[in-house]
Every structure is written in C-alpha cells, then in structure tokens.
Design an enzyme around this catalytic site. Structure first.
Site, PDB file in Angstrom:
ATOM      1  CG  HIS A 102       4.219  -0.411   4.503  1.00 52.72           C
ATOM      2  ND1 HIS A 102       5.044   0.211   5.212  1.00 52.72           N
ATOM      3  CD2 HIS A 102       3.554   0.564   3.963  1.00 52.72           C
ATOM      4  CE1 HIS A 102       4.613   1.572   5.540  1.00 52.72           C
ATOM      5  NE2 HIS A 102       3.775   1.369   4.692  1.00 52.72           N
ATOM      6  CG  ASP A 157       5.590   6.058   1.480  1.00 50.85           C
ATOM      7  OD1 ASP A 157       5.210   6.004   0.302  1.00 50.85           O
ATOM      8  OD2 ASP A 157       5.289   6.230   2.680  1.00 50.85           O
ATOM      9  CG  HIS A 182       3.239   5.580   5.746  1.00 54.18           C
ATOM     10  ND1 HIS A 182       2.652   6.069   4.865  1.00 54.18           N
ATOM     11  CD2 HIS A 182       2.492   5.941   6.814  1.00 54.18           C
ATOM     12  CE1 HIS A 182       1.652   6.598   4.765  1.00 54.18           C
ATOM     13  NE2 HIS A 182       1.066   6.652   6.072  1.00 54.18           N
ATOM     14  CG  ASP A 237       3.221   8.942   1.542  1.00 52.08           C
ATOM     15  OD1 ASP A 237       4.079   9.170   1.453  1.00 52.08           O
ATOM     16  OD2 ASP A 237       2.528   7.682   1.831  1.00 52.08           O
TER      17      ASP A 237
HETATM   18 ZN   LIG Z   1       3.279   6.128   2.552  1.00 52.60          ZN
END
Ligand SMILES: [Zn+2]
Length: 311
Positions: free
Chosen positions: A121, A158, A160, A241
């Site tokens: 991120h 991931d 996200h 995740d």
């Molecule tokens: Zn994540």
C-alpha cells in the site's frame, strides 16, 4: 530456496488490538521452520537510502526514518510508527532487495521474505495501510536499475489491492503489475479499467468469491498477461488475507488455492525467467491461515526447484 527475515521485524509495535501484529510473523516463521527444517535462513540487511529513493520521495524517508518517536504515533488511522518501526521497515525492504541479489546472482532460484511491516500500500510519498516502504516495488527497481533487467513482473494475490505498487509503476512499462483482490474493500482502488501504460492488470473479485472464481481470474486473465510479458524475474506480493478464516475480508480461499497459484507462477517463471521468483509476505491476519498458507506457498516454491535440480 532461501528465506530472508530479521528479528527487528518483530519489534515493530503496532499496539494492542492491531491486526498487523508481531504474532503474525512468529506464526509464519515457526510454521516454516517446522515444515522445512533444512531450509536456508538469511538475515536481511537494511535497505539503503539509495535503494529507498528509487521508489520513495525524500519526505517519506524523513517521516519514517527521522521521526524517532519515543512512543507510538499514528501516520494514518491504520499505520503505526513505533520506536522500532523504522528498523523493521528497513529490514523488510532490505530482505526483498537482498533476495533479488541472491536470485539474480545465481545463489538460489527462489526466495521468500518472512517480514513485516507489509509494503504494497505504500506509495511514492505516503506510508499507509500498515505499510511503511513498498518492499516489492523496491525489489523490482533494484532488479531493473542495479542488475540491468528490462522486464520484471509483480504478482499480487493479497486480498487488498496493491495501490502503492500500481501507483509507483503505472507509467513504467518495464514492470507488469498483476493483482487479484476483493472489491469493494480497502483501499478502494483496483478496478479492471485501470490499466496504466498497458502494464497494470487488475482482477477484482466480489465479496464471497471462493477458490473457483479466484483460480478463474488468474487462469483466464492474469496468468496469460504474465506469459505475454515474458518477465525476466517474477516478484510476488504474498498476502494470505483472502483465506476464508481472515477477519479483514470476505473471500473464501483455502491453502490449496495458494498452492495452485504458486505452482502456476513458478511454471511461468520457469518458462521465461529461469525459474527466478522472489516472494514477500504482505497481509494475512488469521494465525492458523497464515501458518497453513505460508507452508503451502513455500512448498510450491520449493517443489519445482527440487525437480529442476534433479532433472
Ligand atoms: Zn491485505
């Protein structure tokens, strides 16, 4: 196969109740030591200032490295800087860079970085979403600029979207960025129409999607793009995740899905990149899922390496 890690990564103190906690890394490290007692562990060096500045603005380096907090400070509602965080960030980034040196130097074909904080991120100028420095972006730029590679791919599974990695490379066609992720979910980016300079491929998945949808998006969209790109090195943002047990998202994967994708990624790296894969831990917030998935991922990285050595 090598694993890169550093004790400093466990000292990054995000505070009580934070999902991105030191126990995550302890769980991964113990599971890998139990499953693969013969594996080679290497201590990660610190990323250098020169390496960090390839992806990050001087202001971000200042805020992470020079704040020197005496207690925890919040860089945003999710992202914590504790007294030990700068060192952890430097070692997490340094692991990915050193792993690239190890793989491109011919010392090993595959490497996994068991580190925290995660990185995908972090943008050029902003630490966010638990991430301080963008480790895979720094690894890609190291491969391009220190080793002279021309094409590096990053596969990010991931749950996200890797908004930071996309932002760093969206106008840099030397890097192909592939991502499967849940939409809607933090950080809100990662739509299929975002294609950068033709080098960004996003495969959003609806909440509730399971292994069948996940495998289909990689099989039908992301892996064919990876094959066409013919990377000389494959980097992996390995977040676990999207597992069904994870508390932060609503995908329904199991360890077998991660093993399947890892085998597919390794096969692609074998075709184009002399088998060279560097993977770095991103998210994953259920400890049992982290143990199972990191073992499945590393086993799949090693399995083909062993065959290649024998064959
Ligand atoms: Zn994540």
């Amino acid at each position: 196969m090598r694993i890169y890690t550093h004790a400093a990564c466990s000292a990054h103190d995000t505070g009580p109740g934070h999902a991105e906690r030191p126990e995550r890394l302890a769980a991964v490290a113990q599971a890998l030591r139990d499953a693969f007692p013969a594996i080679e562990w290497h201590e990660a060096p610190r990323a250098t200032r020169e390496q960090l500045l390839r992806a990050h603005a001087p202001a971000l380096l200042r805020s992470v490295l020079e704040t020197k907090p005496s207690q925890r400070v919040m860089l945003d509602p999710d992202t914590v800087l504790s007294p030990a965080s700068a060192e952890a960030g430097l070692r997490a980034a340094g692991a990915a860079v050193a792993a690239v040196d190890g793989v491109l130097g011919g010392e090993t074909k595959r490497a996994f970085c068991a580190v925290r904080p995660p990185g995908h991120h972090a943008t050029r100028d902003t630490a966010m979403g638990f991430c301080l420095f963008n480790s895979v972006a720094l690894a890609a730029l190291h491969a391009l600029e220190a080793h002279g590679l021309e094409r590096v791919a990053i596969a990010d599974f991931d749950v996200h979207h890797g908004n930071g990695t996309q932002a760093i490379f969206e106008s840099d066609p030397r890097v192909l960025f592939l991502s499967s992720h849940q939409v809607p979910l933090y950080p809100g980016s990662g739509l299929a129409q975002d294609t950068g300079a033709g080098n960004i491929v996003n495969a959003p998945l609806a909440p509730g999607s399971g292994g069948a949808e996940f495998r289909a998006s990689w099989h039908d969209v992301l892996l064919p793009a990876l094959d066409r790109f013919r990377p000389q090195l494959l980097l992996v943002s390995a977040g676990f995740d999207a597992h069904a047990r994870d508390p932060l998202a609503q995908l329904e994967l199991d360890a077998g899905d991660y093993a399947w994708l890892t085998r597919e990624l390794v096969a692609t790296a074998d075709r184009h990149a002399r088998g060279r894969v560097v993977s770095s831990l991103e998210g994953g917030y259920d400890l049992q899922a982290l143990r199972e998935c990191s073992v499945a991922h590393v086993a799949a990285l090693m399995a083909d390496e062993a065959q290649a050595t024998v064959g």
